[in-house]
Design an enzyme around this catalytic site. Structure first.
Site, short mmCIF file in Angstrom:
data_model
loop_
_atom_site.label_atom_id
_atom_site.label_comp_id
_atom_site.label_asym_id
_atom_site.label_seq_id
_atom_site.Cartn_x
_atom_site.Cartn_y
_atom_site.Cartn_z
N ASN A 263 0.72 -1.34 -0.13
CA ASN A 263 0.17 0.11 -0.01
C ASN A 263 1.13 1.11 0.07
OD1 ASN A 263 0.54 0.65 2.97
ND2 ASN A 263 -0.54 -1.25 3.33
N LYS B 121 3.24 -20.03 -8.10
CA LYS B 121 3.57 -20.67 -9.45
C LYS B 121 2.75 -20.86 -10.60
CE LYS B 121 7.17 -23.32 -6.82
NZ LYS B 121 7.76 -24.44 -6.53
N LYS C 276 -13.16 -5.08 17.51
CA LYS C 276 -11.76 -5.53 17.75
C LYS C 276 -11.30 -4.86 19.27
CE LYS C 276 -10.38 -5.48 12.92
NZ LYS C 276 -9.59 -5.26 11.95
#
Length: 397
Positions: free
Chosen positions: A209, A288, A341
């Site tokens: 970011n 990959k 939170k």
């Protein structure tokens, strides 16, 4: 800022004496009242007029100068001083100060000082590393002096090694740590996160970011200046670690998660100012296989939520502060994050507002707690950091 603080700046006979002019200027720009004492040998490298022009005060050179008001000038200045700084300090001056000799204006004044004292040695590497000089510096430390370690590099004499005058901005940070702010966080342990995390998608590309780390570094600096023991867990930035702060460099979100959670239990406050990349490669095989941008999203999975983990395991008495960068419904989203939170404080800003967001030197923040919210106007990130820390200290009372 050093507004209202009186600083004695001692300048001695070192080739680095010319750099003290910039140091005096920087201290003056911090609004300090700077009084320079220039030794006789120091005058061989720079003149008193230079310092008088930069500080607006008479540069003192002679203990027995008769051109002064009737008082014992070196004692009066020592009484007024909030801090004394010798920069650069020659080996000779270091030796005199270590053994209490007072044979000139500088050493006489410093012997009368009871304020915090800092010294920045600058000399030839062999002189600096000589056991006599090291013993003298250790003696000064035992007497309460703070020794600012010299830098390494090519010296004026042509030698390469330790003994260079430290960067003047670094010295100013040492000064600020001593006297810039009230030490209301003395004894507190604070962990701050800053900067971006980077998630490798393949050997070439990564997900990140625009965070520069400026807000987190400002928070770490303010906490340190207020007396806290600060650990700064930081992603890659172009910023220098604040003086006196323990830096823990990380790269990925997992690195940050481990660095923070391992240290979280010992902290009195945690301020999560880092901008964590929200996704990581789901597996090595996906990295990959998924090569095109169209398929990239299929190879990503959520990173661990550091802030939620801290909130769920927060010990009693610890203050947890998070950040919320929003583009719409800022207060609603921030308050939901505060509750979900288990945060004590959340600093919310709208990245669409001019002067806020990534890469700026300013911010526009609203502080939310369970009790209410405080909207802050446009201010520097350091000022915003101070207001956040004020709120943390209010909640600890």
């Amino acid at each position: 800022m050093l507004n209202g603080k009186t600083i004695i700046l001692g300048v001695t006979g070192s080739i680095a004496a010319y750099k003290a002019a910039n140091l005096a200027s920087l201290l003056k720009k911090q609004h300090a009242d700077v009084h320079v004492i220039l030794t006789k040998n120091g005058q061989q490298f720079i003149t008193p007029v230079t310092f008088e022009t930069l500080t607006g005060n008479k540069c003192l050179t002679d203990t027995f100068d008769r051109n002064f008001q009737f008082n014992v000038e070196h004692v009066e200045l020592a009484k007024r001083a909030d801090l004394a700084l010798v920069a650069p300090a020659s080996a000779n001056t270091v030796a005199k100060l270590a053994h209490g000799l007072a044979d000139d204006m500088l050493t006489t004044t410093l012997l009368a000082c009871t304020c915090p004292k800092l010294i920045a040695p600058a000399m030839n590497t062999r002189m600096y590393e000589n056991p006599v000089t090291q013993n003298n510096l250790n003696t000064l430390k035992n007497y309460g002096w703070t020794v600012i370690e010299p830098a390494s590099g090519q010296l004026a004499c042509g030698d390469t090694g330790k003994g260079k005058f430290p960067d003047e901005h670094e010295i100013v940070e040492y000064v600020r740590n001593e006297i810039a702010r009230e030490k209301d966080m003395e004894g507190m342990r604070v962990l701050v996160t800053a900067g971006p995390t980077m998630e490798a998608l393949d050997p070439v590309r990564f997900l990140s970011n625009h965070s520069t780390g400026k807000m987190g570094y400002a928070l770490a600096k303010v906490c340190r200046e207020r007396g806290a023991q600060v650990t700064l867990v930081s992603g890659k930035t172009h910023l220098s670690s604040p003086v006196g702060v323990v830096l823990v460099p990380v790269v990925s979100a997992q690195d940050m998660y481990e660095a923070v959670t391992q240290r979280a239990g010992a902290q009195d406050a945690i301020i999560m100012a880092a901008a964590v990349a929200d996704y990581r490669p789901a597996s090595v095989s996906d990295q990959k296989i998924k090569k095109s941008d169209d398929d990239l999203s299929l190879a990503l999975a959520r990173t661990q939520d550091i802030l939620a983990a801290l909130g769920a395991n927060k010990p009693a008495g610890q203050i947890l502060c998070g950040f919320a960068m929003e583009t719409e419904d800022m207060i609603t989203h921030a308050r939901e994050k505060l509750e979900r939170k288990h945060l004590d404080i959340i600093a919310a800003n709208n990245v669409k507002i001019k002067g806020a967001g990534f890469g700026t030197d300013t911010n526009v923040i609203t502080l939310l707690t369970k009790d209410g919210e405080t909207e802050l106007s446009l201010m520097s990130k350091e000022e915003a950091a101070a207001r956040i820390v004020d709120e943390i200290m209010r909640m600890r009372k």
